[in-house]
Scaffold this active site. Structure first.
Site, PDB file in Angstrom:
ATOM      1  N   LYS A   1     -61.937 -34.903  79.222  1.00 22.56           N
ATOM      2  CA  LYS A   1     -63.074 -34.907  78.287  1.00 22.56           C
ATOM      3  C   LYS A   1     -64.135 -35.922  78.673  1.00 22.56           C
ATOM      4  O   LYS A   1     -65.325 -35.683  78.475  1.00 22.56           O
ATOM      5  CB  LYS A   1     -62.581 -35.143  76.858  1.00 22.56           C
ATOM      6  CG  LYS A   1     -61.730 -34.002  76.354  1.00 22.56           C
ATOM      7  CD  LYS A   1     -61.707 -33.889  74.849  1.00 22.56           C
ATOM      8  CE  LYS A   1     -61.064 -32.550  74.464  1.00 22.56           C
ATOM      9  NZ  LYS A   1     -60.559 -32.531  73.099  1.00 22.56           N
TER      10      LYS A   1
ATOM     11  N   LYS B   1     -60.907 -22.628  69.455  1.00 21.27           N
ATOM     12  CA  LYS B   1     -62.093 -22.270  68.673  1.00 21.27           C
ATOM     13  C   LYS B   1     -63.373 -22.579  69.435  1.00 21.27           C
ATOM     14  O   LYS B   1     -64.311 -21.787  69.446  1.00 21.27           O
ATOM     15  CB  LYS B   1     -62.065 -23.045  67.346  1.00 21.27           C
ATOM     16  CG  LYS B   1     -63.210 -22.738  66.386  1.00 21.27           C
ATOM     17  CD  LYS B   1     -62.984 -21.427  65.639  1.00 21.27           C
ATOM     18  CE  LYS B   1     -64.253 -20.849  65.028  1.00 21.27           C
ATOM     19  NZ  LYS B   1     -64.846 -21.673  63.989  1.00 21.27           N
TER      20      LYS B   1
ATOM     21  N   LYS C   1     -56.729 -21.402  77.452  1.00 17.73           N
ATOM     22  CA  LYS C   1     -55.956 -21.554  76.237  1.00 17.73           C
ATOM     23  C   LYS C   1     -56.823 -21.154  75.042  1.00 17.73           C
ATOM     24  O   LYS C   1     -58.015 -21.459  75.008  1.00 17.73           O
ATOM     25  CB  LYS C   1     -55.548 -23.033  76.109  1.00 17.73           C
ATOM     26  CG  LYS C   1     -54.706 -23.336  74.897  1.00 17.73           C
ATOM     27  CD  LYS C   1     -54.446 -24.822  74.741  1.00 17.73           C
ATOM     28  CE  LYS C   1     -54.307 -25.143  73.269  1.00 17.73           C
ATOM     29  NZ  LYS C   1     -54.048 -26.538  72.982  1.00 17.73           N
TER      30      LYS C   1
END
Ligand code: TRP
Length: 330
Positions: A111, A196, A193
Site C-alpha cells: 500500500k 469492494k 481477490k
C-alpha cells in the site's frame, strides 16, 4: 469461556467474498464462544477515504453482518470508534512495537507504494489491530489468509508486552488465528481477490436482477471464445463459485457441460445466478427488514458499544496499572 474477536472494514456492502471467508466462520463460532465483532471504522481511514460515506458504509456493514447471522443477542456487535479504548491501547502498544516489524508487513509495503507521502496510520495499522484483539484479551481470531501476518505481529506484541510489564504472569493471551473460511475468493474479473474497492464483487443483499447483471459479463475460461469451444472448469472462476453455491449434482453437471460445450457460459451463469439468489435470499430478506428499522440498528450498536466499553475499561485498568501510570483516584 474462550473469547473470539474479529474486525471487518466498513466497505459498505458485505460481499460474497467476505461472507464465504471470515464471516460464515464468525457466525458459526457464536455457538461455542463469547464473541465480539467490530466494524473497524478507524482502520478504514488510514489510506485516504471518503468522510461523506463512512457513516453509511459503517451502518451498512453492521446490517450485512446481522443479515449473515451475527446475532447481537449472543455476540457483542459494535463500531470501533464508539469505544475509544481501542485507540488508547494502540498508543500504549506502540511504545513497545519495533518499527522494523511494521516496515516488514507485506500489506504495508504494497500500500505504501501508492503514496508519495505515506500516512503514518498505514504503518501503525497492525498495532491498532493488535489493540482491537488484546483489549478484550481474545484467544481466537477468525481472519482471512491475508491477515495472518498481522495476527502474528499481534502475538509478538502480546508476548513482548507481557515480558516487559507482566513477567511471570502473562496478562494478554497470544491470540490464535482461525482460518476456517473458504480460501481466496476471486472476483468477477477472474483475476484479483474479491474486493469492494476493485468493483469485482457481488453483495450478499443484492437483488436477483443485480446479481444477474454482475454475473452475465463475468470472466470465464478464456479458452471458450465461442459457444462451441469446450472449456476447463478448473480454469473458470465461475465454476469455483458454483462449488460454493450449487449442490454437488449441479456442480458435476456444470463440469460436464463445460468440458463438452454442452452449455454455453451464459447458460452456466444462469444456473449459478439462480443458486446464488436462492442461497442469499434469507440474507437479503433480513437486511431489508433491518434497513427498514434504522432506530433498532442504532440501538443494537449502542448496546454493543456499551458492553464493549465495559470490558475494555477493565483491561485498560490492568494495562495502565502494570505500565505504572498514576491512577485517577490515588
Ligand atoms: N485488518 C483486518 C482486515 O482488513 C480487519 C481487522 C481490524 C481485524 N482489526 C482486526 C481482523 C482485529 C481481526 C482482528 O481484514
Amino acid at each position: 469461556m474462550a473469547r473470539v474477536f474479529s474486525g471487518i472494514q466498513p466497505s459498505g456492502e458485505l460481499h460474497i467474498g467476505n461472507w464465504l471467508g471470515m464471516v460464515r466462520s464468525a457466525v458459526a463460532l457464536q455457538d461455542q464462544f463469547e464473541c465480539l465483532y467490530c466494524v473497524v471504522d478507524q482502520h478504514a481511514i488510514t489510506g485516504g477515504y471518503d468522510p461523506g460515506t463512512l457513516a453509511d458504509r459503517t451502518r451498512q456493514m453492521a446490517i450485512g453482518l446481522m443479515a449473515a447471522g451475527i446475532d447481537p443477542s449472543r455476540s457483542i456487535l459494535y463500531v470501533q470508534s464508539h469505544v475509544p479504548a481501542h485507540a488508547t491501547l494502540s498508543w500504549l502498544l506502540m511504545s513497545i512495537t519495533p518499527l522494523g516489524e511494521l516496515e516488514r508487513m507485506t500489506q504495508y509495503k504494497d500500500k505504501a507504494q501508492r503514496f508519495e507521502s505515506v500516512p503514518t496510520g498505514l504503518l501503525t495499522y497492525p498495532v491498532l489491530m493488535a489493540a482491537d484483539i488484546l483489549l478484550y484479551r481474545a484467544d481466537r481470531v477468525p481472519v482471512g489468509e491475508d491477515q495472518v501476518q498481522h495476527l502474528e505481529l499481534s502475538r509478538e506484541i502480546a508476548r513482548k508486552w507481557n515480558s516487559e510489564f507482566s513477567p511471570g504472569a502473562p496478562f494478554f493471551p497470544e491470540p490464535q488465528a482461525i482460518l476456517s473460511g473458504a480460501k481466496r475468493i476471486v472476483g468477477l474479473d477472474g483475476q484479483a481477490k474479491m474486493s469492494k474497492s476493485l468493483g469485482n464483487t457481488i453483495g450478499v443483499t443484492e437483488s436477483p436482477d443485480q446479481i444477474w447483471e454482475k454475473l452475465r459479463p463475468a470472466m470465464t475460461d478464456p479458452a471458450r471464445k465461442t459457444r462451441k469451444d469446450p472449456g476447463t472448469p478448473e480454469l473458470c472462476n465461475l465454476y469455483a463459485l458454483h462449488r460454493h453455491f450449487s449442490p454437488e449434482a449441479t456442480v458435476a453437471e456444470v463440469a460436464t457441460k463445460c468440458r463438452t460445450a454442452g452449455w454455453g457460459c451464459l447458460e452456466c451463469k444462469r444456473v449459478l445466478a439462480d443458486q446464488m439468489v436462492a442461497t442469499l435470499a434469507p440474507l437479503r430478506q433480513k437486511s431489508l427488514e433491518l434497513s427498514a428499522r434504522p432506530d433498532d440498528v442504532t440501538a443494537i450498536l449502542a448496546d454493543g458499544a456499551a458492553k464493549a466499553r465495559r470490558l475494555a475499561a477493565e483491561t485498560l485498568v490492568g494495562v495502565t496499572e502494570r505500565m505504572g501510570f498514576l491512577p485517577e483516584d490515588r
